[in-house]
Design an enzyme around this catalytic site. Structure first.
Site, mmCIF file in Angstrom:
data_model
loop_
_atom_site.group_PDB
_atom_site.id
_atom_site.type_symbol
_atom_site.label_atom_id
_atom_site.label_comp_id
_atom_site.label_asym_id
_atom_site.label_seq_id
_atom_site.Cartn_x
_atom_site.Cartn_y
_atom_site.Cartn_z
ATOM 1 N N GLY A 91 0.826 -1.211 0.000
ATOM 2 C CA GLY A 91 0.000 0.000 0.000
ATOM 3 C C GLY A 91 0.858 1.257 0.000
ATOM 4 O O GLY A 91 2.093 1.196 0.031
ATOM 5 N N GLN A 92 0.202 2.405 -0.021
ATOM 6 C CA GLN A 92 0.922 3.688 -0.122
ATOM 7 C C GLN A 92 1.944 3.867 0.989
ATOM 8 O O GLN A 92 3.110 4.165 0.741
ATOM 9 C CB GLN A 92 -0.049 4.862 0.007
ATOM 10 C CG GLN A 92 -1.036 5.034 -1.076
ATOM 11 C CD GLN A 92 -1.625 6.429 -1.025
ATOM 12 O OE1 GLN A 92 -1.001 7.368 -1.532
ATOM 13 N NE2 GLN A 92 -2.793 6.581 -0.448
ATOM 14 N N LEU A 93 1.478 3.703 2.246
ATOM 15 C CA LEU A 93 2.386 3.960 3.366
ATOM 16 C C LEU A 93 3.453 2.875 3.450
ATOM 17 O O LEU A 93 4.618 3.160 3.735
ATOM 18 C CB LEU A 93 1.581 4.049 4.677
ATOM 19 C CG LEU A 93 2.366 4.437 5.916
ATOM 20 C CD1 LEU A 93 3.128 5.749 5.730
ATOM 21 C CD2 LEU A 93 1.435 4.547 7.128
ATOM 22 N N ALA A 110 -5.029 -2.105 5.671
ATOM 23 C CA ALA A 110 -6.428 -1.750 5.945
ATOM 24 C C ALA A 110 -7.276 -2.022 4.716
ATOM 25 O O ALA A 110 -6.770 -2.117 3.597
ATOM 26 C CB ALA A 110 -6.525 -0.263 6.316
ATOM 27 N N TYR A 111 -8.556 -2.163 4.983
ATOM 28 C CA TYR A 111 -9.562 -2.160 3.912
ATOM 29 C C TYR A 111 -9.857 -0.687 3.686
ATOM 30 O O TYR A 111 -10.498 -0.043 4.512
ATOM 31 C CB TYR A 111 -10.792 -2.916 4.401
ATOM 32 C CG TYR A 111 -11.901 -3.117 3.391
ATOM 33 C CD1 TYR A 111 -12.302 -4.407 3.033
ATOM 34 C CD2 TYR A 111 -12.589 -2.049 2.834
ATOM 35 C CE1 TYR A 111 -13.344 -4.613 2.135
ATOM 36 C CE2 TYR A 111 -13.621 -2.250 1.940
ATOM 37 C CZ TYR A 111 -14.005 -3.526 1.597
ATOM 38 O OH TYR A 111 -15.036 -3.730 0.723
ATOM 39 N N TYR A 127 -16.710 2.411 6.400
ATOM 40 C CA TYR A 127 -15.249 2.440 6.558
ATOM 41 C C TYR A 127 -14.875 3.115 7.885
ATOM 42 O O TYR A 127 -14.094 2.582 8.674
ATOM 43 C CB TYR A 127 -14.636 3.189 5.370
ATOM 44 C CG TYR A 127 -13.186 3.575 5.530
ATOM 45 C CD1 TYR A 127 -12.178 2.618 5.455
ATOM 46 C CD2 TYR A 127 -12.822 4.906 5.734
ATOM 47 C CE1 TYR A 127 -10.833 2.984 5.593
ATOM 48 C CE2 TYR A 127 -11.490 5.279 5.868
ATOM 49 C CZ TYR A 127 -10.499 4.318 5.800
ATOM 50 O OH TYR A 127 -9.182 4.681 5.934
ATOM 51 N N THR A 179 -7.754 7.028 10.766
ATOM 52 C CA THR A 179 -8.235 7.958 9.743
ATOM 53 C C THR A 179 -9.078 9.110 10.296
ATOM 54 O O THR A 179 -9.736 8.967 11.347
ATOM 55 C CB THR A 179 -9.082 7.165 8.723
ATOM 56 O OG1 THR A 179 -9.711 8.067 7.820
ATOM 57 C CG2 THR A 179 -10.181 6.362 9.408
ATOM 58 N N ASP A 180 -9.093 10.210 9.540
ATOM 59 C CA ASP A 180 -9.991 11.341 9.829
ATOM 60 C C ASP A 180 -11.466 10.937 9.697
ATOM 61 O O ASP A 180 -12.328 11.622 10.218
ATOM 62 C CB ASP A 180 -9.685 12.499 8.883
ATOM 63 C CG ASP A 180 -9.711 12.104 7.419
ATOM 64 O OD1 ASP A 180 -9.418 10.931 7.103
ATOM 65 O OD2 ASP A 180 -10.032 12.955 6.562
HETATM 66 N N1 LIG Z 1 -5.528 6.649 1.731
HETATM 67 C C1 LIG Z 1 -6.024 7.638 2.482
HETATM 68 O O1 LIG Z 1 -6.456 8.682 1.979
HETATM 69 C C2 LIG Z 1 -6.051 7.483 3.980
HETATM 70 C C3 LIG Z 1 -6.599 8.534 4.730
HETATM 71 C C4 LIG Z 1 -6.629 8.400 6.117
HETATM 72 C C5 LIG Z 1 -6.126 7.268 6.730
HETATM 73 N N2 LIG Z 1 -5.624 6.265 5.962
HETATM 74 C C6 LIG Z 1 -5.128 5.082 6.653
HETATM 75 O O2 LIG Z 1 -3.733 5.006 6.417
HETATM 76 C C7 LIG Z 1 -3.313 3.637 6.389
HETATM 77 C C8 LIG Z 1 -2.531 3.384 5.125
HETATM 78 O O3 LIG Z 1 -3.369 3.712 4.023
HETATM 79 P P1 LIG Z 1 -2.872 3.539 2.523
HETATM 80 O O4 LIG Z 1 -3.406 4.678 1.749
HETATM 81 O O5 LIG Z 1 -1.406 3.227 2.502
HETATM 82 O O6 LIG Z 1 -3.723 2.252 2.117
HETATM 83 P P2 LIG Z 1 -3.600 1.377 0.794
HETATM 84 O O7 LIG Z 1 -2.708 1.997 -0.189
HETATM 85 O O8 LIG Z 1 -5.001 1.040 0.401
HETATM 86 O O9 LIG Z 1 -2.890 0.070 1.353
HETATM 87 C C9 LIG Z 1 -3.504 -0.784 2.252
HETATM 88 C C10 LIG Z 1 -2.825 -2.117 2.123
HETATM 89 O O10 LIG Z 1 -3.429 -2.999 3.070
HETATM 90 C C11 LIG Z 1 -3.419 -4.271 2.460
HETATM 91 N N3 LIG Z 1 -4.399 -5.172 3.055
HETATM 92 C C12 LIG Z 1 -5.725 -5.229 2.854
HETATM 93 N N4 LIG Z 1 -6.249 -6.250 3.544
HETATM 94 C C13 LIG Z 1 -5.229 -6.846 4.188
HETATM 95 C C14 LIG Z 1 -5.128 -7.956 5.050
HETATM 96 N N5 LIG Z 1 -6.200 -8.699 5.378
HETATM 97 N N6 LIG Z 1 -3.919 -8.283 5.537
HETATM 98 C C15 LIG Z 1 -2.817 -7.580 5.193
HETATM 99 N N7 LIG Z 1 -2.842 -6.543 4.363
HETATM 100 C C16 LIG Z 1 -4.038 -6.170 3.871
HETATM 101 C C17 LIG Z 1 -3.767 -4.000 1.017
HETATM 102 O O11 LIG Z 1 -3.351 -5.108 0.248
HETATM 103 P P3 LIG Z 1 -4.063 -5.453 -1.147
HETATM 104 O O12 LIG Z 1 -3.473 -4.481 -2.093
HETATM 105 O O13 LIG Z 1 -3.658 -6.865 -1.376
HETATM 106 O O14 LIG Z 1 -5.531 -5.260 -0.944
HETATM 107 C C18 LIG Z 1 -2.963 -2.748 0.732
HETATM 108 O O15 LIG Z 1 -1.691 -3.038 0.214
HETATM 109 C C19 LIG Z 1 -4.594 2.811 6.528
HETATM 110 O O16 LIG Z 1 -4.777 2.484 7.880
HETATM 111 C C20 LIG Z 1 -5.697 3.777 6.142
HETATM 112 O O17 LIG Z 1 -6.926 3.456 6.754
HETATM 113 C C21 LIG Z 1 -5.553 6.351 4.608
#
Ligand SMILES: NC(=O)c1ccc[n+]([C@@H]2O[C@H](COP(=O)([O-])OP(=O)(O)OC[C@H]3O[C@@H](n4cnc5c(N)ncnc54)[C@H](OP(=O)(O)O)[C@@H]3O)[C@@H](O)[C@H]2O)c1
Length: 314
Positions: free
Chosen positions: A11-13, A54-55, A127, A95-96
């Site tokens: 994922g991104q982070l 995360a989902y 979510y 998350t916010d």
């Molecule tokens: N993106 C935003 O704008 C945002 C805003 C606020 C907070 N956040 C929080 O920041 C954190 C990082 O977000 P991000 O943007 O990096 O998310 P992301 O790019 O969607 O990456 C999430 C990763 O989690 C993996 N994942 C999903 N189900 C899983 C499981 N059962 N076991 C292990 N890995 C699993 C996904 O794998 P797959 O690719 O295989 O599905 C994906 O690689 C999360 O907690 C998110 O809720 C994000």
């Protein structure tokens, strides 16, 4: 730096932290499989785990809340138990969207104070509900864990430059700038755009300060997001400006004109006070973080188009 493992490594982070951490993907560490969590912790022997898995499909969660809960709440809890039992420091990313999205005290979203960690939550999306349940499950299982909420996370130009899969709002605007003459973007939702690379740097700063003994964030809920505030429309216009495109090609619209399965919060700006109170530098103003990658992308595109023109002329 402590030995670090980041879940959700694709994922991104996870990608942003991959130079400094082991970053197993879901196939290597699946939050819904306690045996897979245990095996990964035994194999990588981390001192610190950042749970970035995360989902995150906000609209998809509306029709699959159980699926989102299995990862964002139950999975986070399993990880917390596994880390607690091994004495591994845990930082859980949230998350916010745990907030209701209403402007605090009915104020003006352009000036109302950002949310503090202790402000009342009340998510209106599936979510958000599963992420709030995850925060509570993590702290109940492991009170010394730390919750860090972020917002409007993007990889943006670097996703394009490095040809990374997936999408985020800034990367989408970069694509639309090259595909469409005009783009309509909502101008009635306010938040804190956050560049994932800067967030990763701040997390590493926190870990090294903890290792040095100058900071202790155990048991806390913190906010870490880009400074200032923007609407999606303002963010989109800034993307066009930094790319050297005419920002007037981005036109404002309302959320009503752009309905989504999950109702988006009107206001989810996060205050940086909890981060500063720890004695750490907050993230800079969101525009400062947005600019460098986009200007680099624009200049590399200009260079390659000049190169192509030279090749044609030769
Ligand atoms: N993106 C935003 O704008 C945002 C805003 C606020 C907070 N956040 C929080 O920041 C954190 C990082 O977000 P991000 O943007 O990096 O998310 P992301 O790019 O969607 O990456 C999430 C990763 O989690 C993996 N994942 C999903 N189900 C899983 C499981 N059962 N076991 C292990 N890995 C699993 C996904 O794998 P797959 O690719 O295989 O599905 C994906 O690689 C999360 O907690 C998110 O809720 C994000």
């Amino acid at each position: 730096m402590p030995r670090l493992l980041v879940t959700g490594g694709r994922g991104q982070l996870g990608v942003a932290l991959s130079r400094y951490a082991d970053t197993p993907g879901r196939d290597d560490l699946d939050l819904t499989e306690p045996a897979s969590i245990a095996a990964a912790l035994e194999a990588y022997t981390p001192e610190v785990v950042i749970n970035a898995a995360a989902y995150t499909d906000v609209d998809g969660a509306e029709s699959d809340e159980a699926g989102a809960r299995a990862i964002n709440s139950d999975g986070a809890q399993s990880l917390a138990v596994a880390c607690r039992d091994r004495g591994i420091r845990l930082i859980h990313i949230s998350t916010d969207y745990v907030f209701s999205g209403e402007v605090p005290r009915g104020g003006d979203p352009a000036t109302a104070p950002g949310f503090e960690p202790h402000d009342p939550t009340g998510p209106t999306t599936a979510y958000g509900r599963t992420k709030l349940a995850g925060e509570r499950a993590v702290l109940t299982a492991y009170p010394e864990a730390t919750i860090i909420r972020t917002a409007w996370l993007y990889t943006g130009p670097w996703r394009v430059i490095l040809d990374q899969p997936g999408g985020d709002f800034v990367a989408t605007m970069i694509r639309l700038e090259s595909e469409r003459e005009t783009v309509n973007v909502v101008n009635d939702q306010w938040g804190s755009p956050t560049y994932v690379g800067s967030m990763a740097d701040q997390l590493l700063g926190l870990l090294s300060a903890e290792k040095a003994g100058s900071v202790d964030a155990r048991g806390r809920t913190l906010h870490l997001a880009g400074g200032g505030r923007a609407t999606w429309f303002e963010l989109a216009r800034a993307v066009f400006e930094f790319l050297g495109a005419d920002p007037e090609r981005v036109q404002p619209c309302t959320s009503e004109e752009f309905p989504r399965p999950a109702p988006r919060p009107e206001f989810s700006v996060l205050s940086d006070r909890s981060w500063r109170d720890l004695g750490l530098d907050p993230l800079g103003e969101w525009r400062e973080d947005l600019g460098p990658g986009l200007t680099y992308l624009a200049s590399s595109r200009n260079q390659s188009s000049r190169g192509s023109a030279r090749d044609r002329d030769a």
